[in-house]
Design an enzyme around this catalytic site. Structure first.
Site, mmCIF file in Angstrom:
data_model
loop_
_atom_site.group_PDB
_atom_site.id
_atom_site.type_symbol
_atom_site.label_atom_id
_atom_site.label_comp_id
_atom_site.label_asym_id
_atom_site.label_seq_id
_atom_site.Cartn_x
_atom_site.Cartn_y
_atom_site.Cartn_z
ATOM 1 N N GLU B 78 -40.305 64.408 53.641
ATOM 2 C CA GLU B 78 -39.883 63.332 54.532
ATOM 3 C C GLU B 78 -38.390 63.517 54.728
ATOM 4 O OE1 GLU B 78 -42.186 59.626 53.099
ATOM 5 O OE2 GLU B 78 -40.242 58.900 53.800
ATOM 6 N N ASP B 89 -33.591 49.544 54.242
ATOM 7 C CA ASP B 89 -33.322 50.437 53.121
ATOM 8 C C ASP B 89 -32.417 49.813 52.081
ATOM 9 O OD1 ASP B 89 -34.675 53.015 53.520
ATOM 10 O OD2 ASP B 89 -33.611 52.988 55.426
#
Lengths: 409, 296
Positions: B78, B89
């Site tokens: 990823e 995040d």
């Protein structure tokens, strides 16, 4: 025009059979999607519930102090020698700005939904103070996210929020201003979905926030309309309001959207000038993109990174703008000008000396544009300016710029 | 900063033929992702998906780490596309994005990093993860074409909910790119069918309500039963992410899911002890996953 947003939260429609530019939407992480749906359903139910509306109205009247006056600024009008300038005195609300109209509405909704904990982002601190205030009034816990840079320049409001029992969380990420506070509030919300209600302070964020905040602020325009008709038997010619995220402007404009003879003018922050690169004028100097859950105009680099906004007023220091303003801009229904830091300071000084009113630096952007327009218009024309907040919070900044040698000078 | 233009010249006919091949491959289960998951199922082993931020801490280091991840045991990579405002995040990935942007990373540079990787590895699937704004600025169609061209296999777009994803998902599918759906603990059962029907490649199950890297996993609780339910509803492999930090948690996830995503822990290790440290962690996790289903 007043039918927007559509069911997906978009403002804007097809043009000539082609899909036109659309703004708004719900661009958030999957974790938040179900929550946002719950808020929308709860809001739609509250909106038509007479008990909710009665409670809101009662608190608006007795706690906030509504209706606010529509005040004829006689000496300012004389000074510019043209149109008559009226000030919609949102600065006279409890807590000193229009922000409490929305904070109160959303906090009542949170209470109705059984949420015990309110979170909010704040830039200048006015929204934070408003949320901390209503949280105290309704007996809810309150956490305010605020950029470290803003904490430094808005100390009086920080102390006020603490006194009201709110916890202030300084945000050091990114540019340490409003947009970063909003990122951090969203992170808190994702982690505390069960008991927390996020009170967004402006007409931005994922749907239904732009619509919900607009509706809670629309009392400004509804009152203005009635007050004008009572006094003059007609509508104003021009409305002027400052635009950061744009909640006081949407609040003033909303009741007049279908009155196409009424010109709508938003004053963005040009900071040190649009060419300087140091400004916060997303409509005049930005491009469409996606941030904080909605598609709108943003200050951004060629690579799609969000740029640092700049304005002398912390409340306008945001790199985006509410999606309905993006739509009104593109459709031409409203026009958006940019006013510099220096021009806003000039308007603060003038309003103090001629009217005995200390406006917030944010509101002073609108005052400057109103003065400029008034001078070009006839004395039978009427301009209404949203005086969105009082300037006490800005005394440090104003003193530093206007009276570098001290107040006595 | 000096990345070449991401879209290499290609005639329309060449592009059309390649797109057809890739779309067919995707529907026949022959995409890199499908092949990799099929092989892992054969071996009765969960996939290790390693997240690294493109350009973190600088373009050269990031490329070196990415190119060496498969040898260290990563099954799928990823690759984070840095964004100035990563609202979903946690602090580790925020900082990684800040470092990458400070080092001049661009979206074109990220695609070039993928192209560079493909020179030496044509099998390991690559999934780009990030936020919409840089993609929209680049141009959505142009980006999807360039990503497909560079050798990207899938996309995880954090701020693109299913409600707004139909057009992009269809365009991506036509180019042989899988749009990987995110499923959260808050996702209600009635919402799942629409999410899953749109998805390709695998399903990314967010382990808990929160931002990346902020908690540790508890598989005894609701997550375990939620995974069991999810498996009933989709033939796609299920990856679990947000909270895998060490061999123990990787092994625990590997017993109940098809793939284990490790992100924040790897990004932190890269900062603390460089490429070798990050590769050592990858090896440890790969070994734990390898043994997870044998030991029980």
């Amino acid at each position: 025009m007043t039918d927007f947003p559509d069911a997906n939260g978009f403002f804007g429609d097809a043009r000539d059979g082609e899909p036109g530019p659309r703004y708004g939407g719900r661009y958030v992480a999957e974790t938040l999607m179900p929550l946002i749906g719950e808020i929308e359903a709860a809001y739609d139910a509250a909106r038509i519930d007479p008990d909710f509306q009665a409670r809101l109205h009662e608190l608006q009247q007795d706690y906030v102090g509504r209706a606010t006056p529509l005040y004829f600024a006689e000496r300012l009008s004389e000074h510019f020698g043209g149109a008559q300038i009226y000030l919609k005195r949102e600065d006279l609300n409890h807590t000193g700005a229009h922000k409490i109209n929305n904070a109160l509405g959303q906090a009542l909704l949170a209470q109705r939904m059984g949420r015990k904990r309110l979170i909010a982002e704040t830039g200048a601190g006015m929204h934070g103070v408003a949320v901390a205030t209503v949280a105290a009034r309704l007996g809810l816990t309150c956490v305010i996210y605020m950029g470290a840079t803003d904490i430094e320049r808005q100390q009086p409001n920080v102390q006020r929020m603490r006194l009201l029992g709110a916890e202030i969380v300084p945000v050091h990420n990114g540019t340490a201003t409003l947009k970063d506070a909003m990122n951090e509030a969203l992170r808190d919300w994702v982690a505390n979905v069960d008991d927390t209600f996020y009170i967004i302070g402006t007409v931005a964020g994922p749907a239904p926030y732009p619509r919900m905040v607009r509706d809670f602020q629309a009392v400004i325009g509804r009152e203005t309309r009635e007050q004008m008709i009572d006094r003059h038997g007609r509508l104003p010619d021009t409305l002027v309001a400052c635009v950061g995220g744009g909640s006081n402007a949407m609040g003033l404009f909303h009741a007049f959207l279908d009155d196409t003879d009424v010109a709508l003018v938003g004053a963005e922050a040009a900071g040190e000038g649009l060419d300087s690169g140091r400004h916060a004028a997303s409509l005049n100097g930005g491009a469409p993109g996606i941030l904080h859950g909605n598609r709108t105009y943003l200050l951004q680099s060629d690579d799609g990174q969000i740029l640092d906004a700049h304005s002398i007023s912390a409340g306008l220091d945001y790199p985006g703008v509410g999606p309905e303003h993006a739509y009104l801009h593109d459709s031409g229904r409203a026009s958006y000008v940019a006013v510099t830091d220096d021009e806003a300071l000039g308007a603060v000084s003038l309003c103090c000396r001629l009217e005995g009113i200390l406006p917030a630096l944010e509101s002073a952007h609108a005052l400057h544009e109103a003065g400029r327009l008034a001078a070009t218009q006839r004395d039978d024309q009427v301009i209404v300016v949203c005086l969105s907040g009082r300037g006490d919070k800005d005394m440090d900044t104003i003193t530093r710029h206007l009276m570098p040698e001290g107040i006595s000078a | 900063m000096n990345a070449p233009d991401a879209s290499t010249p290609m005639t329309t006919a060449e592009r059309a033929s390649r797109e057809t091949d890739r779309t067919e491959a995707l529907s026949r289960g022959e995409s890199r992702l499908a092949k990799r998951f099929a092989a892992l199922r054969e071996a009765n082993r969960a996939a290790l998906i390693t997240y690294v931020m493109a350009g973190d801490p600088d373009p050269a280091t990031s490329r070196e780490l990415m190119n060496r991840l498969p040898t260290a045991g990563a099954d799928i990579i990823e690759l984070g596309m840095p964004f100035s405002d990563p609202m979903a995040d946690g602090v580790a990935i925020q900082r990684a994005g800040e470092r990458a942007l400070a080092g001049g990373q661009t979206l074109a540079g990220t695609l070039d990093q993928v192209r560079d990787f493909r020179q030496q590895d044509d099998d390991t699937p690559i999934v780009l993860m990030g936020y919409l704004n840089p993609i929209q600025r680049f141009g959505e169609t142009r980006f999807l074409e360039a990503a497909s061209d560079a050798g990207v296999d899938g996309l995880i777009l954090v701020d693109l909910p299913a409600e707004h994803a139909a057009t992009l998902t269809a365009k991506a599918r036509d180019l042989g790119l899988s749009r990987i759906p995110l499923v959260a603990p808050t996702t209600p059962a009635e919402r799942l069918p629409a999410l899953l029907a749109q998805g390709d490649g695998f399903v990314y199950r967010i382990a808990f309500n929160g931002v990346t890297g902020s908690q540790s996993l508890d598989l005894e609780g609701p997550l375990g039963s939620a995974l069991a339910q999810l498996k009933q509803q989709t033939p796609l492999p299920i990856a679990v992410g947000f909270g895998v930090r060490n061999a123990e948690s990787a092994a625990a996830v590997a017993r109940v899911a098809d793939a284990v995503v490790v992100g924040s822990a790897l990004v932190e290790r890269l900062v603390e002890s460089g490429v070798e440290g990050a590769l050592a962690l990858t090896e440890t996790l790969a070994e734990a996953i390898q043994q997870a289903r044998q030991s029980g």
